[in-house]
Scaffold this motif. Structure first.
Motif, PDB file in Angstrom:
ATOM      1  N   GLU A 167       0.829  -1.212   0.000  1.00 53.30           N
ATOM      2  CA  GLU A 167       0.000   0.000   0.000  1.00 53.30           C
ATOM      3  C   GLU A 167       0.859   1.256   0.000  1.00 53.30           C
ATOM      4  O   GLU A 167       0.510   2.244  -0.658  1.00 53.30           O
ATOM      5  N   SER A 168       1.971   1.242   0.753  1.00 55.95           N
ATOM      6  CA  SER A 168       2.824   2.433   0.798  1.00 55.95           C
ATOM      7  C   SER A 168       3.421   2.728  -0.577  1.00 55.95           C
ATOM      8  O   SER A 168       3.467   3.884  -1.016  1.00 55.95           O
ATOM      9  N   ILE A 169       3.876   1.679  -1.264  1.00 57.04           N
ATOM     10  CA  ILE A 169       4.425   1.876  -2.606  1.00 57.04           C
ATOM     11  C   ILE A 169       3.327   2.300  -3.582  1.00 57.04           C
ATOM     12  O   ILE A 169       3.510   3.217  -4.388  1.00 57.04           O
ATOM     13  N   GLY A 170       2.164   1.638  -3.483  1.00 59.12           N
ATOM     14  CA  GLY A 170       1.064   1.953  -4.394  1.00 59.12           C
ATOM     15  C   GLY A 170       0.569   3.379  -4.242  1.00 59.12           C
ATOM     16  O   GLY A 170       0.266   4.050  -5.244  1.00 59.12           O
ATOM     17  N   ILE A 171       0.485   3.854  -2.999  1.00 56.67           N
ATOM     18  CA  ILE A 171       0.010   5.221  -2.764  1.00 56.67           C
ATOM     19  C   ILE A 171       0.979   6.241  -3.347  1.00 56.67           C
ATOM     20  O   ILE A 171       0.570   7.243  -3.955  1.00 56.67           O
ATOM     21  N   VAL A 176       2.056  10.273  -7.553  1.00 55.55           N
ATOM     22  CA  VAL A 176       2.869  10.843  -8.634  1.00 55.55           C
ATOM     23  C   VAL A 176       2.069  10.909  -9.933  1.00 55.55           C
ATOM     24  O   VAL A 176       2.067  11.928 -10.637  1.00 55.55           O
ATOM     25  N   ILE A 177       1.371   9.814 -10.241  1.00 58.15           N
ATOM     26  CA  ILE A 177       0.584   9.778 -11.475  1.00 58.15           C
ATOM     27  C   ILE A 177      -0.530  10.819 -11.457  1.00 58.15           C
ATOM     28  O   ILE A 177      -0.753  11.553 -12.437  1.00 58.15           O
ATOM     29  N   LEU A 178      -1.226  10.909 -10.313  1.00 60.71           N
ATOM     30  CA  LEU A 178      -2.316  11.879 -10.212  1.00 60.71           C
ATOM     31  C   LEU A 178      -1.801  13.309 -10.281  1.00 60.71           C
ATOM     32  O   LEU A 178      -2.456  14.187 -10.861  1.00 60.71           O
ATOM     33  N   ALA A 179      -0.634  13.546  -9.673  1.00 59.36           N
ATOM     34  CA  ALA A 179      -0.059  14.893  -9.729  1.00 59.36           C
ATOM     35  C   ALA A 179       0.280  15.273 -11.165  1.00 59.36           C
ATOM     36  O   ALA A 179       0.089  16.428 -11.593  1.00 59.36           O
ATOM     37  N   ALA A 184      -1.650  19.489 -10.225  1.00 58.49           N
ATOM     38  CA  ALA A 184      -1.634  20.173  -8.927  1.00 58.49           C
ATOM     39  C   ALA A 184      -1.673  19.126  -7.824  1.00 58.49           C
ATOM     40  O   ALA A 184      -2.413  18.137  -7.916  1.00 58.49           O
ATOM     41  N   LEU A 185      -0.896  19.337  -6.770  1.00 55.24           N
ATOM     42  CA  LEU A 185      -0.796  18.360  -5.692  1.00 55.24           C
ATOM     43  C   LEU A 185      -2.108  18.233  -4.924  1.00 55.24           C
ATOM     44  O   LEU A 185      -2.518  17.127  -4.555  1.00 55.24           O
ATOM     45  N   VAL A 186      -2.787  19.364  -4.695  1.00 56.34           N
ATOM     46  CA  VAL A 186      -4.048  19.339  -3.946  1.00 56.34           C
ATOM     47  C   VAL A 186      -5.096  18.526  -4.701  1.00 56.34           C
ATOM     48  O   VAL A 186      -5.804  17.688  -4.128  1.00 56.34           O
ATOM     49  N   ALA A 187      -5.192  18.758  -5.991  1.00 61.57           N
ATOM     50  CA  ALA A 187      -6.156  18.006  -6.811  1.00 61.57           C
ATOM     51  C   ALA A 187      -5.797  16.530  -6.851  1.00 61.57           C
ATOM     52  O   ALA A 187      -6.671  15.657  -6.867  1.00 61.57           O
ATOM     53  N   ALA A 188      -4.493  16.232  -6.820  1.00 59.55           N
ATOM     54  CA  ALA A 188      -4.059  14.829  -6.846  1.00 59.55           C
ATOM     55  C   ALA A 188      -4.379  14.116  -5.540  1.00 59.55           C
ATOM     56  O   ALA A 188      -4.620  12.911  -5.527  1.00 59.55           O
ATOM     57  N   LEU A 189      -4.391  14.872  -4.445  1.00 60.67           N
ATOM     58  CA  LEU A 189      -4.655  14.261  -3.136  1.00 60.67           C
ATOM     59  C   LEU A 189      -6.128  13.931  -2.930  1.00 60.67           C
ATOM     60  O   LEU A 189      -6.451  13.079  -2.091  1.00 60.67           O
ATOM     61  N   MET A 190      -7.015  14.575  -3.654  1.00 61.96           N
ATOM     62  CA  MET A 190      -8.444  14.375  -3.440  1.00 61.96           C
ATOM     63  C   MET A 190      -8.885  12.932  -3.665  1.00 61.96           C
ATOM     64  O   MET A 190      -9.582  12.353  -2.819  1.00 61.96           O
ATOM     65  N   PRO A 191      -8.507  12.261  -4.774  1.00 60.79           N
ATOM     66  CA  PRO A 191      -8.923  10.856  -4.945  1.00 60.79           C
ATOM     67  C   PRO A 191      -8.394   9.938  -3.841  1.00 60.79           C
ATOM     68  O   PRO A 191      -9.083   9.023  -3.404  1.00 60.79           O
ATOM     69  N   ILE A 192      -7.138  10.210  -3.398  1.00 61.82           N
ATOM     70  CA  ILE A 192      -6.559   9.388  -2.326  1.00 61.82           C
ATOM     71  C   ILE A 192      -7.310   9.617  -1.019  1.00 61.82           C
ATOM     72  O   ILE A 192      -7.582   8.684  -0.257  1.00 61.82           O
ATOM     73  N   LEU A 193      -7.671  10.886  -0.742  1.00 60.13           N
ATOM     74  CA  LEU A 193      -8.427  11.198   0.461  1.00 60.13           C
ATOM     75  C   LEU A 193      -9.783  10.497   0.457  1.00 60.13           C
ATOM     76  O   LEU A 193     -10.213   9.925   1.466  1.00 60.13           O
ATOM     77  N   ILE A 194     -10.444  10.522  -0.689  1.00 62.27           N
ATOM     78  CA  ILE A 194     -11.742   9.849  -0.819  1.00 62.27           C
ATOM     79  C   ILE A 194     -11.584   8.346  -0.626  1.00 62.27           C
ATOM     80  O   ILE A 194     -12.410   7.691   0.025  1.00 62.27           O
ATOM     81  N   ALA A 195     -10.501   7.801  -1.169  1.00 63.18           N
ATOM     82  CA  ALA A 195     -10.246   6.362  -1.022  1.00 63.18           C
ATOM     83  C   ALA A 195     -10.035   5.996   0.446  1.00 63.18           C
ATOM     84  O   ALA A 195     -10.547   4.984   0.935  1.00 63.18           O
ATOM     85  N   VAL A 196      -9.266   6.826   1.185  1.00 65.55           N
ATOM     86  CA  VAL A 196      -9.025   6.566   2.613  1.00 65.55           C
ATOM     87  C   VAL A 196     -10.330   6.624   3.394  1.00 65.55           C
ATOM     88  O   VAL A 196     -10.598   5.767   4.252  1.00 65.55           O
ATOM     89  N   LEU A 197     -11.143   7.629   3.091  1.00 65.59           N
ATOM     90  CA  LEU A 197     -12.439   7.742   3.761  1.00 65.59           C
ATOM     91  C   LEU A 197     -13.298   6.509   3.488  1.00 65.59           C
ATOM     92  O   LEU A 197     -13.936   5.961   4.399  1.00 65.59           O
ATOM     93  N   SER A 198     -13.297   6.048   2.249  1.00 69.29           N
ATOM     94  CA  SER A 198     -14.098   4.873   1.880  1.00 69.29           C
ATOM     95  C   SER A 198     -13.607   3.624   2.601  1.00 69.29           C
ATOM     96  O   SER A 198     -14.413   2.813   3.081  1.00 69.29           O
TER      97      SER A 198
END
Length: 218
Positions: A167-171, A176-179, A184-198
């Motif tokens: 998971e650490s490597i995958g995240i 990097v891919i989303l950025a 933008a880093l903030v926009a890239a973090l949004m899908p990961i944040l949603i995934a963590v919440l889910s």
């Protein structure tokens, strides 16, 4: 609010809701043989553990070998009866059974039975393993441990390590891919944040379900 509630459920309930114990949903030949062995012996083979003592420089006939095995056996007996069943700890020096010694006489085993069923053995195996690992072992000896409880413990530990590493490597790769995609880093973090919440919400629901039906963690 839902996220906080689910997070509390994960920390408080999820550990008691999961188990490494595997159960057959059918009745294959291997399960039938296992049940037959238990019926013939009149005991649960799942709770069995074996401590293996090996020396490359000595045999079981050497006083130092005997002294080490007897001291280790006495240390294991401190876990009776809460973790290990009384009068189930067997050693070559107590019963003289040659089947407890290897052909080259450099290895002997200490068979025993954990108290309770397989689930209880899994709960107690870590304390038993820590006791054996914490015992002073000279360089001339190797001490190993095997059994259903030990295998379940090792499997669970390895699964957790692999999961954390993966998971650490995958995240990091996903970030990097989303950025690069969003620029933008903030926009890239949004899908990961949603995934963590889910994931947290899903685990919270699983913790609730686990209070009724136990879930597998392996």
């Amino acid at each position: 609010m839902i996220f906080v509630i689910c997070l509390l459920l994960v920390f408080r309930l999820l550990g008691d809701s999961t188990t490494t114990q595997a159960k057959f949903t059918s009745n294959p030949d291997s399960k039938q043989v296992e049940d037959l062995i238990e019926d013939l012996r009149g005991e649960d083979t799942h709770a069995r553990e074996i401590v293996i003592v090996r020396s490359e420089s000595m045999t079981v006939d050497d006083p130092e070998f005997r002294g080490f095995v007897e001291d280790l056996t006495a240390e294991i007996e401190t876990l009776v009866p809460a973790i290990i069943q009384p009068e189930t700890i067997v050693s070559f020096y107590r019963v003289g059974d040659p089947s407890l010694v290897s052909k080259d006489r450099r290895t002997t085993i200490i068979p025993l039975r954990m108290s309770g069923d397989l689930e209880a053995a899994e709960d107690n195996i870590e304390e038993f393993r820590n006791l054996v690992k914490g015992f002073p072992i000279p360089d001339s000896f190797r001490v190993l441990q095997v059994g259903f409880g030990s295998v379940a413990f090792e499997t669970n530990e390895q699964s957790q390590e692999d999961l954390v590493r993966g998971e650490s490597i995958g995240i990091l790769i996903a970030l990097v891919i989303l950025a690069l995609v969003f620029g933008a880093l903030v926009a890239a973090l949004m899908p990961i944040l949603i995934a963590v919440l889910s994931i947290v919400i899903a685990l919270g629901i699983a913790a609730l379900i686990g209070q009724i039906w136990q879930l597998s963690s392996s």
